[in-house]
Design an enzyme around this catalytic site. Structure first.
Site, mmCIF file in Angstrom:
data_model
loop_
_atom_site.group_PDB
_atom_site.id
_atom_site.type_symbol
_atom_site.label_atom_id
_atom_site.label_comp_id
_atom_site.label_asym_id
_atom_site.label_seq_id
_atom_site.Cartn_x
_atom_site.Cartn_y
_atom_site.Cartn_z
ATOM 1 N N PHE A 150 0.816 -1.221 0.000
ATOM 2 C CA PHE A 150 0.000 0.000 0.000
ATOM 3 C C PHE A 150 0.842 1.260 0.000
ATOM 4 O O PHE A 150 0.330 2.344 0.245
ATOM 5 C CB PHE A 150 -0.941 0.000 1.215
ATOM 6 C CG PHE A 150 -1.954 -1.104 1.176
ATOM 7 C CD1 PHE A 150 -3.137 -0.957 0.465
ATOM 8 C CD2 PHE A 150 -1.713 -2.320 1.816
ATOM 9 C CE1 PHE A 150 -4.074 -1.984 0.402
ATOM 10 C CE2 PHE A 150 -2.641 -3.353 1.753
ATOM 11 C CZ PHE A 150 -3.828 -3.188 1.043
ATOM 12 N N LEU A 151 2.154 1.144 -0.252
ATOM 13 C CA LEU A 151 2.996 2.345 -0.178
ATOM 14 C C LEU A 151 2.585 3.368 -1.231
ATOM 15 O O LEU A 151 2.038 3.023 -2.270
ATOM 16 C CB LEU A 151 4.474 1.987 -0.351
ATOM 17 C CG LEU A 151 4.954 1.336 -1.644
ATOM 18 C CD1 LEU A 151 5.093 2.327 -2.784
ATOM 19 C CD2 LEU A 151 6.282 0.657 -1.398
ATOM 20 N N LYS A 152 2.848 4.649 -0.897
ATOM 21 C CA LYS A 152 2.601 5.729 -1.847
ATOM 22 C C LYS A 152 3.947 6.192 -2.379
ATOM 23 O O LYS A 152 4.861 6.455 -1.580
ATOM 24 C CB LYS A 152 1.939 6.939 -1.168
ATOM 25 C CG LYS A 152 0.608 6.679 -0.534
ATOM 26 C CD LYS A 152 0.023 7.959 0.053
ATOM 27 C CE LYS A 152 0.702 8.440 1.323
ATOM 28 N NZ LYS A 152 0.609 7.582 2.488
ATOM 29 N N PHE A 250 -7.759 12.950 0.728
ATOM 30 C CA PHE A 250 -8.068 12.526 -0.640
ATOM 31 C C PHE A 250 -9.313 13.182 -1.219
ATOM 32 O O PHE A 250 -10.106 12.546 -1.905
ATOM 33 C CB PHE A 250 -8.199 10.989 -0.693
ATOM 34 C CG PHE A 250 -7.078 10.396 -1.493
ATOM 35 C CD1 PHE A 250 -5.822 10.258 -0.933
ATOM 36 C CD2 PHE A 250 -7.261 10.026 -2.812
ATOM 37 C CE1 PHE A 250 -4.766 9.760 -1.682
ATOM 38 C CE2 PHE A 250 -6.210 9.526 -3.562
ATOM 39 C CZ PHE A 250 -4.965 9.392 -3.001
ATOM 40 N N GLY A 258 -3.226 9.784 -12.060
ATOM 41 C CA GLY A 258 -2.333 9.063 -12.962
ATOM 42 C C GLY A 258 -1.526 8.073 -12.144
ATOM 43 O O GLY A 258 -2.011 7.549 -11.128
ATOM 44 N N CYS A 261 -0.643 2.943 -10.670
ATOM 45 C CA CYS A 261 -1.582 2.067 -9.961
ATOM 46 C C CYS A 261 -3.049 2.360 -10.243
ATOM 47 O O CYS A 261 -3.764 1.490 -10.738
ATOM 48 C CB CYS A 261 -1.307 2.134 -8.461
ATOM 49 S SG CYS A 261 0.282 1.412 -8.046
ATOM 50 N N LYS A 264 -4.549 1.560 -13.881
ATOM 51 C CA LYS A 264 -4.542 0.145 -14.275
ATOM 52 C C LYS A 264 -5.328 -0.712 -13.286
ATOM 53 O O LYS A 264 -5.962 -1.686 -13.685
ATOM 54 C CB LYS A 264 -3.097 -0.359 -14.448
ATOM 55 C CG LYS A 264 -2.421 -0.863 -13.217
ATOM 56 C CD LYS A 264 -1.147 -1.605 -13.531
ATOM 57 C CE LYS A 264 -0.318 -1.862 -12.287
ATOM 58 N NZ LYS A 264 -0.976 -2.597 -11.210
HETATM 59 N N1 LIG Z 1 4.499 1.773 -7.712
HETATM 60 C C1 LIG Z 1 3.646 1.796 -6.707
HETATM 61 O O1 LIG Z 1 3.407 2.826 -6.101
HETATM 62 C C2 LIG Z 1 2.961 0.521 -6.276
HETATM 63 C C3 LIG Z 1 2.318 0.504 -5.030
HETATM 64 C C4 LIG Z 1 1.704 -0.680 -4.632
HETATM 65 C C5 LIG Z 1 1.696 -1.804 -5.456
HETATM 66 N N2 LIG Z 1 2.305 -1.731 -6.672
HETATM 67 C C6 LIG Z 1 2.296 -2.954 -7.488
HETATM 68 O O2 LIG Z 1 3.556 -3.607 -7.346
HETATM 69 C C7 LIG Z 1 3.949 -4.225 -8.573
HETATM 70 C C8 LIG Z 1 5.282 -3.668 -9.035
HETATM 71 O O3 LIG Z 1 5.122 -2.281 -9.266
HETATM 72 P P1 LIG Z 1 6.362 -1.299 -9.494
HETATM 73 O O4 LIG Z 1 5.823 0.083 -9.569
HETATM 74 O O5 LIG Z 1 7.418 -1.638 -8.506
HETATM 75 O O6 LIG Z 1 6.807 -1.788 -10.954
HETATM 76 P P2 LIG Z 1 8.153 -1.440 -11.737
HETATM 77 O O7 LIG Z 1 7.802 -1.512 -13.167
HETATM 78 O O8 LIG Z 1 8.764 -0.195 -11.192
HETATM 79 O O9 LIG Z 1 9.125 -2.657 -11.354
HETATM 80 C C9 LIG Z 1 8.947 -3.969 -11.764
HETATM 81 C C10 LIG Z 1 10.323 -4.591 -11.915
HETATM 82 O O10 LIG Z 1 10.171 -5.983 -12.162
HETATM 83 C C11 LIG Z 1 11.195 -6.379 -13.061
HETATM 84 N N3 LIG Z 1 10.810 -7.648 -13.679
HETATM 85 C C12 LIG Z 1 9.865 -7.891 -14.612
HETATM 86 N N4 LIG Z 1 9.819 -9.204 -14.903
HETATM 87 C C13 LIG Z 1 10.736 -9.816 -14.129
HETATM 88 C C14 LIG Z 1 11.152 -11.164 -13.958
HETATM 89 N N5 LIG Z 1 10.578 -12.134 -14.649
HETATM 90 N N6 LIG Z 1 12.112 -11.423 -13.062
HETATM 91 C C15 LIG Z 1 12.702 -10.438 -12.360
HETATM 92 N N7 LIG Z 1 12.359 -9.135 -12.486
HETATM 93 C C16 LIG Z 1 11.376 -8.829 -13.343
HETATM 94 C C17 LIG Z 1 11.295 -5.213 -14.033
HETATM 95 O O11 LIG Z 1 12.534 -5.199 -14.725
HETATM 96 C C18 LIG Z 1 11.129 -4.019 -13.081
HETATM 97 O O12 LIG Z 1 12.371 -3.565 -12.604
HETATM 98 C C19 LIG Z 1 2.792 -3.962 -9.551
HETATM 99 O O13 LIG Z 1 1.904 -5.030 -9.501
HETATM 100 C C20 LIG Z 1 2.142 -2.722 -8.979
HETATM 101 O O14 LIG Z 1 0.788 -2.622 -9.332
HETATM 102 C C21 LIG Z 1 2.955 -0.604 -7.089
#
Ligand SMILES: NC(=O)c1ccc[n+]([C@@H]2O[C@H](COP(=O)([O-])OP(=O)(O)OC[C@H]3O[C@@H](n4cnc5c(N)ncnc54)[C@H](O)[C@@H]3O)[C@@H](O)[C@H]2O)c1
Length: 440
Positions: A150-152, A250, A258, A261, A264
């Site tokens: 749940f991080l922001k 909020f 945008g 998260c 999508k």
């Molecule tokens: N960014 C946010 O604020 C946030 C917050 C909560 C949850 N999430 C969720 O967490 C997940 C990751 O989000 P993110 O923002 O960190 O994504 P991101 O795109 O920044 O990072 C994903 C990483 O996974 C790597 N990757 C892809 N396939 C791989 C594999 N097969 N083996 C090893 N590494 C692989 C990519 O190279 C990339 O570095 C998503 O499902 C997202 O919805 C994101």
């Protein structure tokens, strides 16, 4: 504890650094060799306050390491988190190819009983798919769990270190114990660890994002109405936010949500609902309002400067989808800048952190300004997209002196309209009256 995190993006990197900080031996794996090389060199590929210090310290003290050898990383961990991306597929549902690819690899490298945890945001039923994929490759016993994040972005370290709650979807005592131990240092002040069944944990993440996105779309629609009936969204926001059933958080209108998260995840939840026979009309409306809102800044520019912007110069402050991050994913700056360029405007942009990332999107089609005041130079309008602190109390005299027409279109309601009029600006914001005379 020996912990492996697969995927070193925003979530994997923050989780890895924070879990190393509490004494675990953490290996972060990623398929991107350039990313791993940068991380090993102490060069953090994303901007997130406090993250660089945490990564550097834990790496130099030997608790955190990075590798492209995903198989070896899997063999290291007693607990293996999957934190890879889950981008939208063509139909809007979450694309699970990375998650399930990792699950397959976990099965192949299962060298002891492990706990496999989905931390990526994944639809209901994914943990079961992960279990099946791992089981297909190994006869060793293992456990699965769901631990949505749940991080922001912009406050990620604080959110991970002091979470409002930790959600753990478990169906075994082993998973409950291992994850309980891992998270204990982060919930010492009494914030709850919420144990639940796995599908509920998976759905909780989507429900949280859908609720937050709904609040934003609700406020943006109210802001639109305010502008038309002569009401002020700030007063309306205070009026409803002081109701404890609603709360203040909020409720800020803006240029549309945008980031990686909300867009999508709302889309994916629409798909899940449809798949299970639930009519997702509320969620579809949240999306539709947001799609319209992402045009609001361009619409206001066109209302003021005319449909053709040929020969017009527009300054843009802020490109990131929100402050304190360099993340440009689904940023409202993208339709704005593309729309300005398509209508023939010359565009000068400034952002304190996102210009490197944004360069990949806009290339040399815009002028990149390292000083915000340079973006105002000769401008017919200044548009504010991101609520960076540095834009909050600028030198208005300098802005006014630099602009050809003193028109500010503020997507974040940063300034007091009465003050802007007194300073000689034409000021347009979201859900508040347009103030300052337009030239006749
Ligand atoms: N960014 C946010 O604020 C946030 C917050 C909560 C949850 N999430 C969720 O967490 C997940 C990751 O989000 P993110 O923002 O960190 O994504 P991101 O795109 O920044 O990072 C994903 C990483 O996974 C790597 N990757 C892809 N396939 C791989 C594999 N097969 N083996 C090893 N590494 C692989 C990519 O190279 C990339 O570095 C998503 O499902 C997202 O919805 C994101």
């Amino acid at each position: 504890m020996r912990v492996t995190i697969i995927g070193s993006g925003y979530v994997g990197l923050v989780a890895g650094a924070c879990l190393a900080e509490t004494g675990n031996e953490v290996v972060c794996a990623d398929v991107s060799a350039p990313k791993v090389a940068r991380l090993r060199a102490g060069d953090i590929p994303i901007y997130e306050p406090g993250l660089a210090e945490l990564v550097t310290r834990n790496q130099s003290e030997g608790r955190l390491s990075f590798t492209t050898d995903v198989g070896a990383a899997i063999e290291h961990g007693k607990v293996v988190f999957i934190a890879v991306g889950t981008p939208p597929g063509e139909d809007g549902s979450a694309d699970l190819q990375h998650v399930l690819g990792v699950a397959d690899l976990i099965g192949r490298h299962m060298n002891e009983t492990k706990l496999v945890v989905t931390k990526s945001t994944v639809p209901v039923g994914t943990a079961e798919k992960v279990r099946t994929a791992v089981r297909a490759r190994t006869d060793l016993p293992f456990f699965v769990a769901s631990n949505p994040e749940f991080l922001k972005e912009g406050a990620a370290i604080d959110d991970f270190m002091k979470p409002d709650r930790v959600v753990l979807g478990v169906d075994s005592d082993e998973a409950r114990e291992l994850l309980g131990d891992l998270y204990a240092p982060f919930v010492r002040t009494g914030n709850p660890v919420l144990y639940m069944d796995i599908p509920s944990a998976e759905l909780t993440k989507y429900a949280a994002n859908a609720m937050l996105a709904s609040r934003i779309s609700f406020m943006n629609q109210m802001a639109d109405l305010c502008e038309r009936v002569g009401a002020d969204i700030t007063s309306v926001r205070r009026g409803i936010g002081s109701d404890r059933r609603i709360g203040q958080a909020f409720l800020f209108p803006g240029p549309g949500y945008g980031g990686s998260c909300f867009p999508k995840d709302v889309q994916a939840l629409v798909r899940t609902a449809g798949e299970f026979g639930v009519v997702p009309d509320l969620l579809e409306a949240v999306e539709a309002v947001n799609a319209r809102q992402k045009q609001v800044l361009l619409r206001k520019v066109v209302e003021e400067l005319g449909p053709s912007l040929a020969g017009r110069e527009v300054g843009v402050w802020g490109l990131a989808f929100k402050a304190e991050t360099d993340d440009m994913r689904e940023s409202p700056a993208i339709p704005l800048v593309e729309g300005l360029l398509a209508a023939g405007a010359t565009v000068r942009v400034h952002d304190p952190k996102a210009m490197e990332v944004a360069r990949g999107l806009f290339g040399e089609r815009v002028s990149w300004m390292s000083d915000p005041y340079e973006a105002c130079h000769g401008a017919d309008a200044l548009v504010i997209v991101t609520e960076w602190l540095v834009y909050r109390t600028p030198d208005f005299g300098r802005i006014r002196g630099a602009m050809r027409r003193p028109l500010i279109i503020d997507g974040r309601n940063l300034y007091d309209p009465a003050r802007m009029v007194a300073l000689g600006f034409e000021y347009r914001s979201i859900g508040r009256a347009a103030v300052g005379a337009s030239p006749s």
